[in-house]
Design a protein around this motif. Structure first.
Motif, PDB file in Angstrom:
ATOM      1  N   ASP A 180     -13.228-111.867 -14.545  1.00  0.00           N
ATOM      2  CA  ASP A 180     -13.829-112.253 -13.275  1.00  0.00           C
ATOM      3  C   ASP A 180     -12.818-112.208 -12.126  1.00  0.00           C
ATOM      4  OD1 ASP A 180     -12.996-114.852 -14.797  1.00  0.00           O
ATOM      5  OD2 ASP A 180     -13.019-115.442 -12.695  1.00  0.00           O
ATOM      6  N   LEU A 181     -11.510-112.345 -12.415  1.00  0.00           N
ATOM      7  CA  LEU A 181     -10.502-112.274 -11.361  1.00  0.00           C
ATOM      8  C   LEU A 181     -10.464-110.903 -10.706  1.00  0.00           C
ATOM      9  CD1 LEU A 181      -7.535-114.318 -12.864  1.00  0.00           C
ATOM     10  CD2 LEU A 181      -8.700-114.766 -10.691  1.00  0.00           C
ATOM     11  N   TYR A 182     -10.928-109.870 -11.430  1.00  0.00           N
ATOM     12  CA  TYR A 182     -10.983-108.541 -10.831  1.00  0.00           C
ATOM     13  C   TYR A 182     -11.993-108.490  -9.687  1.00  0.00           C
ATOM     14  CZ  TYR A 182      -7.933-106.313 -14.256  1.00  0.00           C
ATOM     15  OH  TYR A 182      -6.840-105.941 -14.997  1.00  0.00           O
ATOM     16  N   GLY A 183     -12.966-109.392  -9.705  1.00  0.00           N
ATOM     17  CA  GLY A 183     -13.887-109.468  -8.575  1.00  0.00           C
ATOM     18  C   GLY A 183     -13.185-109.861  -7.290  1.00  0.00           C
ATOM     19  N   PHE A 184     -12.036-110.521  -7.430  1.00  0.00           N
ATOM     20  CA  PHE A 184     -11.195-110.875  -6.289  1.00  0.00           C
ATOM     21  C   PHE A 184     -10.143-109.793  -6.022  1.00  0.00           C
ATOM     22  CE2 PHE A 184      -6.967-113.144  -5.719  1.00  0.00           C
ATOM     23  CZ  PHE A 184      -6.939-112.981  -4.355  1.00  0.00           C
ATOM     24  N   THR A 185      -9.360-109.450  -7.039  1.00  0.00           N
ATOM     25  CA  THR A 185      -8.259-108.498  -6.833  1.00  0.00           C
ATOM     26  C   THR A 185      -8.756-107.106  -6.458  1.00  0.00           C
ATOM     27  OG1 THR A 185      -8.149-107.949  -9.201  1.00  0.00           O
ATOM     28  CG2 THR A 185      -6.767-109.765  -8.416  1.00  0.00           C
ATOM     29  N   CYS A 233     -26.082 -97.762 -13.738  1.00  0.00           N
ATOM     30  CA  CYS A 233     -25.892 -96.973 -14.969  1.00  0.00           C
ATOM     31  C   CYS A 233     -24.752 -97.484 -15.834  1.00  0.00           C
ATOM     32  CB  CYS A 233     -25.643 -95.502 -14.617  1.00  0.00           C
ATOM     33  SG  CYS A 233     -26.955 -94.758 -13.622  1.00  0.00           S
ATOM     34  N   GLY A 234     -24.033 -98.508 -15.369  1.00  0.00           N
ATOM     35  CA  GLY A 234     -22.990 -99.126 -16.180  1.00  0.00           C
ATOM     36  C   GLY A 234     -21.684 -98.354 -16.253  1.00  0.00           C
ATOM     37  N   MET A 235     -21.467 -97.387 -15.370  1.00  0.00           N
ATOM     38  CA  MET A 235     -20.228 -96.623 -15.397  1.00  0.00           C
ATOM     39  C   MET A 235     -19.066 -97.483 -14.922  1.00  0.00           C
ATOM     40  SD  MET A 235     -19.345 -92.953 -13.560  1.00  0.00           S
ATOM     41  CE  MET A 235     -19.187 -93.616 -11.898  1.00  0.00           C
ATOM     42  N   GLU A 236     -17.898 -97.293 -15.519  1.00  0.00           N
ATOM     43  CA  GLU A 236     -16.692 -97.998 -15.109  1.00  0.00           C
ATOM     44  C   GLU A 236     -15.686 -97.001 -14.564  1.00  0.00           C
ATOM     45  OE1 GLU A 236     -13.404-100.196 -17.581  1.00  0.00           O
ATOM     46  OE2 GLU A 236     -15.087-101.579 -17.263  1.00  0.00           O
ATOM     47  N   ILE A 237     -15.056 -97.352 -13.443  1.00  0.00           N
ATOM     48  CA  ILE A 237     -14.085 -96.464 -12.800  1.00  0.00           C
ATOM     49  C   ILE A 237     -12.722 -97.136 -12.811  1.00  0.00           C
ATOM     50  CG2 ILE A 237     -13.526 -95.128 -10.744  1.00  0.00           C
ATOM     51  CD1 ILE A 237     -16.448 -95.376  -9.910  1.00  0.00           C
ATOM     52  N   LEU A 238     -11.913 -96.837 -13.791  1.00  0.00           N
ATOM     53  CA  LEU A 238     -10.499 -97.210 -13.899  1.00  0.00           C
ATOM     54  C   LEU A 238     -10.243 -98.694 -14.144  1.00  0.00           C
ATOM     55  CD1 LEU A 238      -8.914 -94.969 -11.093  1.00  0.00           C
ATOM     56  CD2 LEU A 238      -9.024 -94.521 -13.559  1.00  0.00           C
ATOM     57  N   VAL A 239     -10.930 -99.591 -13.442  1.00  0.00           N
ATOM     58  CA  VAL A 239     -10.629-101.021 -13.540  1.00  0.00           C
ATOM     59  C   VAL A 239     -11.890-101.797 -13.902  1.00  0.00           C
ATOM     60  CG1 VAL A 239      -8.712-100.907 -11.912  1.00  0.00           C
ATOM     61  CG2 VAL A 239     -11.024-101.353 -11.064  1.00  0.00           C
ATOM     62  N   PRO A 240     -11.739-102.969 -14.517  1.00  0.00           N
ATOM     63  CA  PRO A 240     -12.908-103.818 -14.776  1.00  0.00           C
ATOM     64  C   PRO A 240     -13.585-104.218 -13.477  1.00  0.00           C
ATOM     65  CG  PRO A 240     -10.998-104.562 -16.051  1.00  0.00           C
ATOM     66  CD  PRO A 240     -10.494-103.536 -15.074  1.00  0.00           C
ATOM     67  N   VAL A 241     -14.857-104.582 -13.587  1.00  0.00           N
ATOM     68  CA  VAL A 241     -15.676-104.970 -12.440  1.00  0.00           C
ATOM     69  C   VAL A 241     -15.566-103.896 -11.354  1.00  0.00           C
ATOM     70  CG1 VAL A 241     -16.362-106.943 -11.006  1.00  0.00           C
ATOM     71  CG2 VAL A 241     -14.925-107.338 -12.993  1.00  0.00           C
ATOM     72  N   SER A 242     -15.602-102.638 -11.778  1.00  0.00           N
ATOM     73  CA  SER A 242     -15.370-101.535 -10.842  1.00  0.00           C
ATOM     74  C   SER A 242     -16.526-101.327  -9.879  1.00  0.00           C
ATOM     75  CB  SER A 242     -15.094-100.233 -11.612  1.00  0.00           C
ATOM     76  OG  SER A 242     -16.078 -99.991 -12.585  1.00  0.00           O
ATOM     77  N   ASN A 243     -17.677-101.972 -10.112  1.00  0.00           N
ATOM     78  CA  ASN A 243     -18.750-101.892  -9.116  1.00  0.00           C
ATOM     79  C   ASN A 243     -18.369-102.654  -7.849  1.00  0.00           C
ATOM     80  OD1 ASN A 243     -18.955-104.382 -10.513  1.00  0.00           O
ATOM     81  ND2 ASN A 243     -21.047-104.646  -9.777  1.00  0.00           N
ATOM     82  N   CYS A 244     -17.350-103.518  -7.942  1.00  0.00           N
ATOM     83  CA  CYS A 244     -16.840-104.244  -6.765  1.00  0.00           C
ATOM     84  C   CYS A 244     -15.517-103.658  -6.295  1.00  0.00           C
ATOM     85  CB  CYS A 244     -16.655-105.720  -7.096  1.00  0.00           C
ATOM     86  SG  CYS A 244     -18.170-106.599  -7.442  1.00  0.00           S
TER      87      CYS A 244
END
Length: 362
Positions: A180-185, A233-244
């Motif tokens: 969840d910290l990735y939502g901030f960083t 579609c649930g794709m991830e781009i390099l980092v967790p929580v990548s939709n943010c």
């Protein structure tokens, strides 16, 4: 149009209140909007998607806040910088936290962990009003970053390097820190981009022409595509929580420039000037109290939204919730202004008394 306003960065400042109003309403939409289109309609998926990516409004706030940091740091001493930043956000945050603690019967330990930011880092960033400890963290570190940034030979390359370092650390630390910290960083790149925009506006004032706005349209389309892939579609781009992360960066930056330019064009055309004036007034109103509007919305919705839906349906619930949150946010805004005004008056009187005492002793 005056030459300085041909600079799209100047337009971001000119329509800052409008952009903040758009962001505030979009964040409310993502938090609480009840879908009003029939599930079998063509608009249903679009409405859901617009609601789903409404947290891009937070990125617009971070972009504009980053721009403001340049002007704040260059015109203020460090103590004054922190004083002005914190006085704007701490009182509304504390008022809402106290109300939540009393009504929801928090114990004192949890209350102090929330208002101190300890819960943000040790439990979950969404413990309470996550934007507040997030932006305070940025405030703590931005003077050091800006000192290095302003001394660099090329601020654009410095920003690219800082974002590259952020990406490297984000990938290396994957699994070592809570997801969840990735939502901030993940909002660090847009904040650093805002600092670069503020610097460019103040020190370079580049003229942004038609070709650049076409590029913004392309970037916006790419951002929307990536937002669809990551959110739907649930794709991830390099980092967790990548939709943010990368989708928000592309959308918030390009959309801010395009909205500011579009608003300026509307205000300049005789046939649409009246509509532009209405939009500017309404959106600037929400922009003025955007922080207070954010502070009250989720808690109030948690208390009344279900009852509103049962009584008025989705469309009626959306309308009445907007009214209640608007009134509450406005009340909190003016309460904050009143308290700060009184504190300033008391401080002014004390200063005059101290000055007078000093004169008597000379």
């Amino acid at each position: 149009m005056r030459g300085s306003e041909k600079n799209g960065l100047a337009l971001l400042s000119k329509y800052r209140g409008v952009l903040m109003g758009v962001a505030a309403l979009w964040v409310l939409m993502t938090h609480e909007w009840q879908l009003i289109s029939p599930e079998d309609s063509a608009f249903h998926v679009t409405e859901y998607f617009i609601k789903r990516i409404g947290f891009c409004g937070v990125d617009i706030f971070f972009l504009l806040s980053g721009m403001g940091m340049v002007f704040a740091l260059e015109k203020s001493s460090l103590p004054e910088f922190y004083y002005r930043r914190l006085r704007r956000i701490l009182l509304p945050f504390l008022i809402v936290a106290v109300v939540m603690a009393v009504v929801d019967r928090w114990d004192s330990g949890w209350f102090f962990r929330c208002i101190s930011g300890v819960a943000f880092y040790t439990v979950n960033i969404y413990s309470i009003l996550w934007f507040v400890p997030a932006i305070v963290t940025f405030y703590l570190f931005v003077p050091l970053y800006f000192a290095l940034f302003r001394r660099s030979r090329n601020q654009i390359l410095f920003t690219v390097g800082a974002i590259a370092l952020w990406l490297f650390l984000s990938m290396v630390l994957r699994g070592a820190i809570r997801e969840d910290l990735y939502g901030f960083t993940n909002r660090i790149p847009v904040f650093l981009t805002g600092i670069l925009c503020g610097w460019q506006k103040k020190h370079s004032s580049p003229v942004i022409g038609g070709k650049t706005y076409i590029c913004f349209v392309v970037v916006l389309v790419l951002g929307v595509y990536l937002a669809w892939q990551t959110n739907m579609c649930g794709m991830e781009i390099l980092v967790p929580v990548s939709n943010c992360c990368f989708p928000n960066l592309a959308i918030s930056v390009s959309l801010s420039f395009l909205l500011a330019k579009g608003m300026d064009c509307m205000a300049g055309w005789r046939g649409s000037r009246w509509l532009a004036n209405v939009l500017i007034r309404v959106l600037s109103f929400y922009g003025m109290m955007s922080f207070e509007f954010y502070c009250v919305q989720e808690w109030i919705a948690g208390k009344i939204l279900q009852g509103l839906v049962m009584r008025f349906g989705n469309a009626g619930a959306d309308f009445f919730l907007l009214v209640v949150v608007t009134v509450s946010g406005c009340a909190l805004f003016f309460l904050n202004k009143t308290v700060l005004y009184c504190l300033d008056c008391i401080g002014g009187k004390r200063k005059k008394m101290a000055d007078g005492a000093g004169e008597e002793t000379t």
